[in-house]
Write a protein that holds these residues in place. Structure first.
Motif, PDB file in Angstrom:
ATOM      1  N   MET A 375       0.815  -1.205   0.000  1.00 52.93           N
ATOM      2  CA  MET A 375       0.000   0.000   0.000  1.00 52.93           C
ATOM      3  C   MET A 375       0.858   1.269   0.000  1.00 52.93           C
ATOM      4  SD  MET A 375      -2.985  -1.165  -0.283  1.00 52.93           S
ATOM      5  CE  MET A 375      -4.087   0.211   0.064  1.00 52.93           C
ATOM      6  N   THR A 376       2.046   1.187   0.589  1.00 48.30           N
ATOM      7  CA  THR A 376       2.960   2.331   0.554  1.00 48.30           C
ATOM      8  C   THR A 376       3.482   2.561  -0.858  1.00 48.30           C
ATOM      9  OG1 THR A 376       3.631   1.915   2.846  1.00 48.30           O
ATOM     10  CG2 THR A 376       5.097   3.272   1.501  1.00 48.30           C
ATOM     11  N   LEU A 377       3.835   1.468  -1.535  1.00 51.05           N
ATOM     12  CA  LEU A 377       4.336   1.583  -2.913  1.00 51.05           C
ATOM     13  C   LEU A 377       3.247   2.039  -3.881  1.00 51.05           C
ATOM     14  CD1 LEU A 377       6.542  -1.637  -3.137  1.00 51.05           C
ATOM     15  CD2 LEU A 377       7.300   0.715  -2.796  1.00 51.05           C
ATOM     16  N   ARG A 378       1.970   1.864  -3.485  1.00 46.93           N
ATOM     17  CA  ARG A 378       0.862   2.256  -4.360  1.00 46.93           C
ATOM     18  C   ARG A 378       0.943   3.733  -4.741  1.00 46.93           C
ATOM     19  NH1 ARG A 378      -4.242   4.491  -3.217  1.00 46.93           N
ATOM     20  NH2 ARG A 378      -3.828   4.345  -0.987  1.00 46.93           N
ATOM     21  N   GLN A 379       1.319   4.582  -3.779  1.00 44.76           N
ATOM     22  CA  GLN A 379       1.387   6.016  -4.056  1.00 44.76           C
ATOM     23  C   GLN A 379       2.472   6.324  -5.093  1.00 44.76           C
ATOM     24  OE1 GLN A 379       1.106   8.238  -0.149  1.00 44.76           O
ATOM     25  NE2 GLN A 379       1.446   6.158   0.578  1.00 44.76           N
ATOM     26  N   ALA A 380       3.631   5.671  -4.930  1.00 44.45           N
ATOM     27  CA  ALA A 380       4.715   5.898  -5.884  1.00 44.45           C
ATOM     28  C   ALA A 380       4.353   5.380  -7.269  1.00 44.45           C
ATOM     29  CB  ALA A 380       5.987   5.223  -5.382  1.00 44.45           C
TER      30      ALA A 380
END
Length: 433
Positions: A375-380
């Motif tokens: 979910m953190t990588l989703r923004q990138a």
């Protein structure tokens, strides 16, 4: 009393101060209602009207040893809700959580395919959900000409209820139509994850009014570390040093990329002390939710059963609070006035329900920490796609952040594979001894 909502205040002021002008009363009421702490307390009073009676009933049934002395038509329901179908009744009492299947010989490819499937499902569901959420919360409805302002929908708690009621319906039908594992967890234990999930969603919406965009980005990118720390408290998990190190690298890399590569359209408001408090609350509640769900899976339930249990309590909490505040029927009236909003709200709920299926499946298969990394990588990934599709330039610092993220992921995979090979080589030695 929880039912003593903020809408009762005007009548009380008129009784106590007859000379007060109605306009002053209205402005005073609206001023209080704009304070985030006041709205938070009002919501908590609504939730308390369900939590406190439930707590008293559960304590009574356990104190009277109802599991052995009870009988009658209500006995199966009470047993399922309070005791479950397994002898163990304490979730946090068991220190040793059984490890997941992290890859027997020959199953690494299968696990990798599962991880790609989970990541793709989460990205697709929540990227679409984010676009719809921005449309619903930031644009007006009902304006026929550019000069008209229209109406804006402001009650985010009703949207949470809409999301949860559809997810409850989908998971309930799935459990009825397809065979599920025997359910062993007491139903009331879902309420912990449900309440923390509702509070984290509310804090996420509310924090955007009081923090700057860079603060928001840094907080979301750094969620992996609080999730791991919360896992030590809730699940008594132990993480290796390289897991903490790679989590820090991912947080730093994503923060660099988001801060230096995004063409932010959000207003860069000043970060206030209230915003910091709400943001910290959001991170704490969100970290607790995924770890509590992760721990509940040791009851050998399916992802759909988890989805049903959590959303059942979410619907109870939100509809109770909405009815007591008088906001439920106001939101329904807004929906009947604006069919476009109704369509967007249903689409938002569909994306949320699909996303929840992937959330619970990912936590069940890989744990809370891996889910948070995805979910953190989703923004990138969202910004990276925007750069490729619309020709936005990636700065040197942003590119370096992407390199740091890929380095951290490579180190994580490498360290995990070394640990697996070490375990396999140690097993024959143990058998010889």
């Amino acid at each position: 009393m929880p039912s003593f909502s903020w809408r009762v205040w005007p009548a009380l002021v008129l009784l106590l101060f007859p000379s007060t002008v109605a306009a002053e009363e209205s402005s005073l009421l609206e001023g209080w209602h704009d304070v985030w702490l006041f709205r938070f307390l009002v919501n908590m009073l609504g939730y308390s009207s369900i939590i406190i009676p439930g707590y008293l009933l559960i304590s009574y049934f356990k104190r009277t040893n109802y599991l052995e002395t009870g009988s009658g038509m209500c006995y199966p329901v009470i047993r399922t809700c309070v005791f479950g179908s397994e002898a163990k009744t304490g979730l946090l009492d068991d220190v040793s959580v059984p490890p997941r299947n992290e890859g027997d010989s020959g199953s690494s490819l299968k696990q990798a395919m599962k991880l790609i499937f989970c990541a793709a499902g989460l990205q697709g569901s929540y990227l679409t959900w984010g676009v719809l959420q921005e449309r619903v919360m930031t644009r007006s409805y009902g304006a026929t000409t550019p000069e008209e302002q229209g109406e804006r929908f402001k009650d985010s708690q009703f949207l949470v209820f809409m999301n949860r009621i559809l997810a409850l319906t989908v998971s309930g039908l799935w459990c009825l139509l397809f065979k599920q594992p025997r359910h062993g967890a007491p139903m009331y234990k879902y309420s912990f994850a449900s309440l923390s999930n509702i509070l984290s969603s509310w804090c996420q919406y509310e924090a955007l009014k009081y923090i700057s965009f860079p603060t928001q980005v840094l907080a979301k990118a750094s969620k992996v570390i609080p999730v791991m720390l919360m896992g030590k408290i809730v699940s008594r998990k132990s993480y290796e040093y390289w897991e903490y190190f790679t989590a820090v690298l991912i947080s730093v890399g994503v923060s660099m990329f988001l801060l230096y590569s995004s063409n932010s359209k959000q207003p860069s408001t000043v970060t206030t002390f209230s915003g910091i408090i709400i943001l910290i609350s959001y991170i704490v509640f969100d970290s607790f939710t995924s770890n509590w769900q992760d721990n509940l899976f040791k009851y050998k339930m399916s992802s759909v059963q988890m989805m049903f249990g959590v959303n059942l309590f979410s619907c109870l909490f939100t509809v109770g609070s909405l009815l007591e505040q008088g906001a439920f029927f106001d939101s329904l009236a807004f929906m009947t006035r604006h069919s476009e909003f109704a369509f967007h709200a249903v689409l938002l709920s569909v994306c949320s329900a699909c996303g929840q299926l992937f959330i619970f499946y990912t936590i069940n298969q890989f744990g809370a920490a891996i889910f948070t990394i995805i979910m953190t990588l989703r923004q990138a990934i969202a910004i990276l796609l925007s750069c490729f599709l619309y020709g936005h330039a990636v700065t040197m610092v942003g590119g370096f952040g992407v390199a740091v993220v890929f380095l951290a992921l490579f180190l994580r995979v490498y360290a995990r594979s070394r640990m697996k090979s070490g375990r396999r080589s140690a097993q024959p030695l143990a058998q010889k001894v």
